[in-house]
Each structure stands twice: as C-alpha cells, then as structure tokens.
Design a protein around this motif. Structure first.
Motif, PDB file in Angstrom:
ATOM      1  N   UNK A  49       0.820  -1.206   0.000  1.00  0.00           N
ATOM      2  CA  UNK A  49       0.000   0.000   0.000  1.00  0.00           C
ATOM      3  C   UNK A  49       0.860   1.264   0.000  1.00  0.00           C
ATOM      4  N   UNK A  50       2.101   1.154   0.449  1.00  0.00           N
ATOM      5  CA  UNK A  50       2.997   2.314   0.421  1.00  0.00           C
ATOM      6  C   UNK A  50       3.280   2.784  -0.996  1.00  0.00           C
ATOM      7  N   UNK A  51       3.049   1.896  -1.972  1.00  0.00           N
ATOM      8  CA  UNK A  51       3.228   2.256  -3.390  1.00  0.00           C
ATOM      9  C   UNK A  51       2.243   3.338  -3.797  1.00  0.00           C
ATOM     10  N   UNK A  52       1.105   3.379  -3.129  1.00  0.00           N
ATOM     11  CA  UNK A  52       0.034   4.300  -3.497  1.00  0.00           C
ATOM     12  C   UNK A  52       0.003   5.445  -2.495  1.00  0.00           C
ATOM     13  N   UNK A  53       0.818   6.438  -2.740  1.00  0.00           N
ATOM     14  CA  UNK A  53       0.994   7.520  -1.782  1.00  0.00           C
ATOM     15  C   UNK A  53      -0.234   8.375  -1.560  1.00  0.00           C
ATOM     16  N   UNK A  54      -1.217   8.264  -2.453  1.00  0.00           N
ATOM     17  CA  UNK A  54      -2.394   9.115  -2.364  1.00  0.00           C
ATOM     18  C   UNK A  54      -3.444   8.585  -1.396  1.00  0.00           C
ATOM     19  N   UNK A  55      -3.278   7.359  -0.891  1.00  0.00           N
ATOM     20  CA  UNK A  55      -4.358   6.682  -0.164  1.00  0.00           C
ATOM     21  C   UNK A  55      -4.835   7.485   1.041  1.00  0.00           C
ATOM     22  N   UNK A  56      -3.932   7.918   1.919  1.00  0.00           N
ATOM     23  CA  UNK A  56      -4.356   8.587   3.136  1.00  0.00           C
ATOM     24  C   UNK A  56      -5.085   9.897   2.847  1.00  0.00           C
ATOM     25  N   UNK A  57      -4.548  10.666   1.899  1.00  0.00           N
ATOM     26  CA  UNK A  57      -5.207  11.915   1.539  1.00  0.00           C
ATOM     27  C   UNK A  57      -6.577  11.669   0.938  1.00  0.00           C
ATOM     28  N   UNK A  58      -6.685  10.634   0.099  1.00  0.00           N
ATOM     29  CA  UNK A  58      -7.972  10.298  -0.520  1.00  0.00           C
ATOM     30  C   UNK A  58      -8.977   9.873   0.538  1.00  0.00           C
ATOM     31  N   UNK A  59      -8.519   9.089   1.508  1.00  0.00           N
ATOM     32  CA  UNK A  59      -9.437   8.632   2.553  1.00  0.00           C
ATOM     33  C   UNK A  59      -9.997   9.801   3.360  1.00  0.00           C
ATOM     34  N   UNK A  60      -9.152  10.772   3.639  1.00  0.00           N
ATOM     35  CA  UNK A  60      -9.614  11.948   4.371  1.00  0.00           C
ATOM     36  C   UNK A  60     -10.687  12.688   3.578  1.00  0.00           C
ATOM     37  N   UNK A  61     -10.480  12.775   2.280  1.00  0.00           N
ATOM     38  CA  UNK A  61     -11.446  13.454   1.407  1.00  0.00           C
ATOM     39  C   UNK A  61     -12.755  12.664   1.341  1.00  0.00           C
ATOM     40  N   UNK A  62     -12.647  11.348   1.249  1.00  0.00           N
ATOM     41  CA  UNK A  62     -13.832  10.483   1.195  1.00  0.00           C
ATOM     42  C   UNK A  62     -14.645  10.631   2.474  1.00  0.00           C
ATOM     43  N   UNK A  63     -13.959  10.618   3.597  1.00  0.00           N
ATOM     44  CA  UNK A  63     -14.629  10.761   4.887  1.00  0.00           C
ATOM     45  C   UNK A  63     -15.335  12.110   4.987  1.00  0.00           C
ATOM     46  N   UNK A  64     -14.673  13.146   4.510  1.00  0.00           N
ATOM     47  CA  UNK A  64     -15.238  14.499   4.548  1.00  0.00           C
ATOM     48  C   UNK A  64     -16.509  14.592   3.714  1.00  0.00           C
ATOM     49  N   UNK A  65     -16.499  13.981   2.531  1.00  0.00           N
ATOM     50  CA  UNK A  65     -17.622  14.109   1.597  1.00  0.00           C
ATOM     51  C   UNK A  65     -18.757  13.136   1.884  1.00  0.00           C
ATOM     52  N   UNK A  66     -18.440  11.966   2.421  1.00  0.00           N
ATOM     53  CA  UNK A  66     -19.464  10.929   2.553  1.00  0.00           C
ATOM     54  C   UNK A  66     -19.761  10.517   3.996  1.00  0.00           C
ATOM     55  N   UNK A  67     -18.887  10.907   4.927  1.00  0.00           N
ATOM     56  CA  UNK A  67     -19.061  10.473   6.302  1.00  0.00           C
ATOM     57  C   UNK A  67     -18.567   9.062   6.565  1.00  0.00           C
ATOM     58  N   UNK A  68     -17.910   8.439   5.580  1.00  0.00           N
ATOM     59  CA  UNK A  68     -17.419   7.066   5.734  1.00  0.00           C
ATOM     60  C   UNK A  68     -16.388   6.984   6.853  1.00  0.00           C
ATOM     61  N   UNK A  69     -16.421   5.870   7.562  1.00  0.00           N
ATOM     62  CA  UNK A  69     -15.524   5.664   8.698  1.00  0.00           C
ATOM     63  C   UNK A  69     -14.267   4.906   8.271  1.00  0.00           C
ATOM     64  N   UNK A  70     -13.117   5.405   8.691  1.00  0.00           N
ATOM     65  CA  UNK A  70     -11.838   4.721   8.530  1.00  0.00           C
ATOM     66  C   UNK A  70     -11.261   4.562   9.940  1.00  0.00           C
ATOM     67  N   UNK A  71     -11.435   3.387  10.501  1.00  0.00           N
ATOM     68  CA  UNK A  71     -11.151   3.171  11.915  1.00  0.00           C
ATOM     69  C   UNK A  71      -9.649   3.049  12.191  1.00  0.00           C
ATOM     70  N   UNK A  72      -9.298   3.208  13.466  1.00  0.00           N
ATOM     71  CA  UNK A  72      -7.905   3.049  13.887  1.00  0.00           C
ATOM     72  C   UNK A  72      -7.381   1.636  13.608  1.00  0.00           C
TER      73      UNK A  72
END
Length: 208
Positions: A49-72
């Motif tokens: 997953x480290x190959x895809x550097x955009x993942x964390x930023x994308x997840x934050x955006x997804x959570x902001x727009x949809x309310x989706x949960x990304x748990x600890x």
C-alpha cells in the motif's frame, strides 16, 4: 431493468458509497441488484500500500464528503506500508458470500468493505470471511470453502470481465441495465436523491 453495482472492496470511494447504495436499493426493492467486483488492484497494481501515496489523503477526502468511517484498526493494519491490497482475493471472497446469499449482495458487499476499513481485516484472509459469514448468519464453513475453491477464482475473473464489458474503468459505478441499454446512475459519488431523479427520468423515458 436491474441495478448493476461495480465496485472494488479495496476502493475507498466504494466504501464511501456504501450508505448511498444501501439506501437507494432499499428505496427500490422492485429492482434486482447485481454486484460486480472490478479488480482495481490486480497484476502490477497488486503491491504494498505504500506504493500508493495518495491513499491517506484520498481517505480523508472520502470521509469528509461521505461520512465514511476509517477506523484506527484499519490504520494499524496499513501503518508500516507493507500491506498488499489484492483485489482478486477480495473478489473471490465476494463471490463466496454472493453464492451463500445471492439475495443479500448489497448487505454483504458493504459488510466486506467494513471488514477492511473499519475492522482492519485483510480481505485475503479466510478468517475474515468466516467472521463475516457468522455475523450474517450464513454457513461459515461453506463460505470459507467457497473462498478457496477453483470456482471462486473463475467467478472473480468473470466479474473483472463483466466490469470491462460494461465499460467501467473506475469505481464505484452504479448502472441501470435494461437488456442492451446501460445507463450510468452514479460514478464515484452521488446522493440518493440524485440517483433517484435519474431513475425517475429513465423510467419516464422507457414508458413514453
């Protein structure tokens, strides 16, 4: 006419679409639903997953727009960057769950994503499907056996082919399929009301 939902269990935007998918299908129980795994992380994209550097930023955006949960628990799973997202394994798991309860595909697809993004489970691990099956009141032994069976590999490949045949290149995509007519209802993100309006317009066109 039926709804065809093309997603990838390892796609954050698909996870973000889960609530919308559940609501639109509950509003339209008269429409059969087909769930197709898209194969986002296969071949050379099946990498740490480290190959895809955009993942964390994308997840934050997804959570902001949809309310989706990304748990600890998910964050801990991917923390060192070595976790490999294998969409073929996830598609085999979806095929096994779909085979066990074909009338509950939306529920099971969204539960599969929750297993990864909330519970922090690998979708390559047979124990994940045992847990999902048990939680869903399914035959856990049968689901685990199906996940490892050659037929699941064939069904995963068939799903990837089906997604390509429908012209879907990104996930999630929700389609209305009526014989040879395919209409995009949502791509990436849409509200339930927006999809409803498109369905209403489509129905009006069919009956006019």
């Amino acid at each position: 006419m039926k709804l065809t939902y093309v997603f990838d269990a390892y796609c954050g935007w698909s996870h973000g679409f889960s609530t919308t998918l559940r609501e639109i299908t509950s509003r339209h129980p008269e429409l059969p639903v087909e769930v197709v795994s898209g194969g986002l992380f296969t071949g050379p994209r099946r990498a740490p997953i480290s190959t895809f550097g955009y993942v964390q930023g994308a997840n934050a955006r997804i959570s902001e727009l949809t309310g989706a949960e990304f748990d600890d628990r998910y964050e801990r799973l991917i923390a060192d960057g070595s976790f490999v997202m294998d969409s073929e394994a996830a598609a085999r798991g979806m095929a096994a769950l779909r085979r066990a309860a074909p009338d509950r595909v939306v529920e099971l697809a969204t539960a599969l994503q929750r297993a990864f993004y909330v519970d922090g489970h690998s979708l390559s691990d047979a124990d994940t499907y045992r847990e999902l099956a048990e939680a869903g009141g399914l035959d856990a032994d049968a689901v685990v056996a199906a996940f490892d069976a050659p037929q699941a590999h064939a069904e995963a490949e068939a799903d990837f082919h089906r997604a390509a045949q429908l012209g879907v290149l990104a996930f999630p995509t929700l389609l209305a399929v009526d014989d040879d007519q395919v209409t995009v209802l949502a791509h990436g993100q849409a509200t339930v009301d927006e999809i409803d309006q498109r369905l209403t317009a489509l129905s009006s066109t069919r009956t006019s």
